[in-house]
Structure formats: C-alpha cells, structure tokens
Design a protein around this motif. Structure first.
Motif, PDB file in Angstrom:
ATOM      1  N   LEU A  14      19.474  80.611  75.465  1.00 30.26           N
ATOM      2  CA  LEU A  14      18.818  81.111  76.676  1.00 30.26           C
ATOM      3  C   LEU A  14      18.067  79.995  77.389  1.00 30.26           C
ATOM      4  N   ILE A  15      17.360  79.193  76.628  1.00 35.51           N
ATOM      5  CA  ILE A  15      16.614  78.083  77.210  1.00 35.51           C
ATOM      6  C   ILE A  15      17.575  77.062  77.830  1.00 35.51           C
ATOM      7  N   ASP A  16      18.650  76.727  77.121  1.00 38.88           N
ATOM      8  CA  ASP A  16      19.635  75.787  77.655  1.00 38.88           C
ATOM      9  C   ASP A  16      20.245  76.304  78.954  1.00 38.88           C
ATOM     10  N   LEU A  17      20.605  77.581  78.986  1.00 36.84           N
ATOM     11  CA  LEU A  17      21.182  78.160  80.201  1.00 36.84           C
ATOM     12  C   LEU A  17      20.187  78.102  81.360  1.00 36.84           C
ATOM     13  N   ASP A  18      18.929  78.368  81.075  1.00 32.70           N
ATOM     14  CA  ASP A  18      17.914  78.323  82.121  1.00 32.70           C
ATOM     15  C   ASP A  18      17.704  76.895  82.609  1.00 32.70           C
ATOM     16  N   ASP A  20      19.932  74.456  82.515  1.00 31.99           N
ATOM     17  CA  ASP A  20      21.137  74.084  83.266  1.00 31.99           C
ATOM     18  C   ASP A  20      21.133  74.680  84.665  1.00 31.99           C
ATOM     19  N   ALA A  21      20.499  75.838  84.828  1.00 27.91           N
ATOM     20  CA  ALA A  21      20.436  76.517  86.126  1.00 27.91           C
ATOM     21  C   ALA A  21      19.159  76.172  86.891  1.00 27.91           C
ATOM     22  N   ALA A  22      18.476  75.133  86.475  1.00 32.72           N
ATOM     23  CA  ALA A  22      17.236  74.691  87.125  1.00 32.72           C
ATOM     24  C   ALA A  22      16.209  75.818  87.202  1.00 32.72           C
ATOM     25  N   GLY A  23      16.122  76.604  86.118  1.00 33.35           N
ATOM     26  CA  GLY A  23      15.117  77.664  86.048  1.00 33.35           C
ATOM     27  C   GLY A  23      15.507  78.953  86.742  1.00 33.35           C
ATOM     28  N   VAL A  47       6.865  81.335  69.648  1.00 30.18           N
ATOM     29  CA  VAL A  47       6.326  80.040  70.053  1.00 30.18           C
ATOM     30  C   VAL A  47       7.339  79.282  70.918  1.00 30.18           C
ATOM     31  N   LEU A  48       8.582  79.182  70.478  1.00 33.65           N
ATOM     32  CA  LEU A  48       9.578  78.409  71.222  1.00 33.65           C
ATOM     33  C   LEU A  48       9.795  78.982  72.614  1.00 33.65           C
ATOM     34  N   LEU A  49      10.085  80.262  72.698  1.00 38.45           N
ATOM     35  CA  LEU A  49      10.361  80.861  74.002  1.00 38.45           C
ATOM     36  C   LEU A  49       9.099  80.959  74.846  1.00 38.45           C
ATOM     37  N   GLY A  50       7.992  81.284  74.225  1.00 45.10           N
ATOM     38  CA  GLY A  50       6.728  81.380  74.952  1.00 45.10           C
ATOM     39  C   GLY A  50       6.314  80.053  75.543  1.00 45.10           C
TER      40      GLY A  50
END
Length: 61
Positions: A14-18, A20-23, A47-50
């Motif tokens: 999810l973080i990588d996709l975000d 790659d899409a510039a947020g 912690v990671l996602l937050g």
C-alpha cells in the motif's frame, strides 16, 4: 490470515503504491484499524502505516 502469513507485505505494498502515485493512491482522509491476535505484529503495522501517513501529511501541508 493466519499461520506464518502476515499483513506486513500488504501494508508495505500500500505504501509503495501510494509513493508511486505521488500520494494519490490512498485518500487524504485514509483511516485504518488493526485487528490482530499478535500484539507485536499489530503494533508494527500501526507504527509503519501510521508514521507513513504522518510523513505524507506533513510533506503535503
């Protein structure tokens, strides 16, 4: 999920996709809840996602 499966690869994706899409992949008002029988694993996800969401918000603001 169960056994040796973890949600951490999903969170990282999810973080990588975000990134790659510039947020633009995750909505600005994205909220999440962690349901886990593993307190350490659940905290790692929180912690990671937050922290990612905090950094993303501070870089857009």
């Amino acid at each position: 999920m169960g056994g040796t499966d973890t949600a951490m690869p999903v969170v990282k994706r999810l973080i990588d996709l975000d990134l790659d899409a510039a947020g633009a992949y995750l909505p600005l008002q994205f909220h999440f809840n962690v349901h886990s029988a593993n307190p350490v694993g659940g905290e790692n996800i929180r912690v990671l996602l937050g922290q990612y969401l905090i950094v993303r918000l501070s870089s857009n603001g």
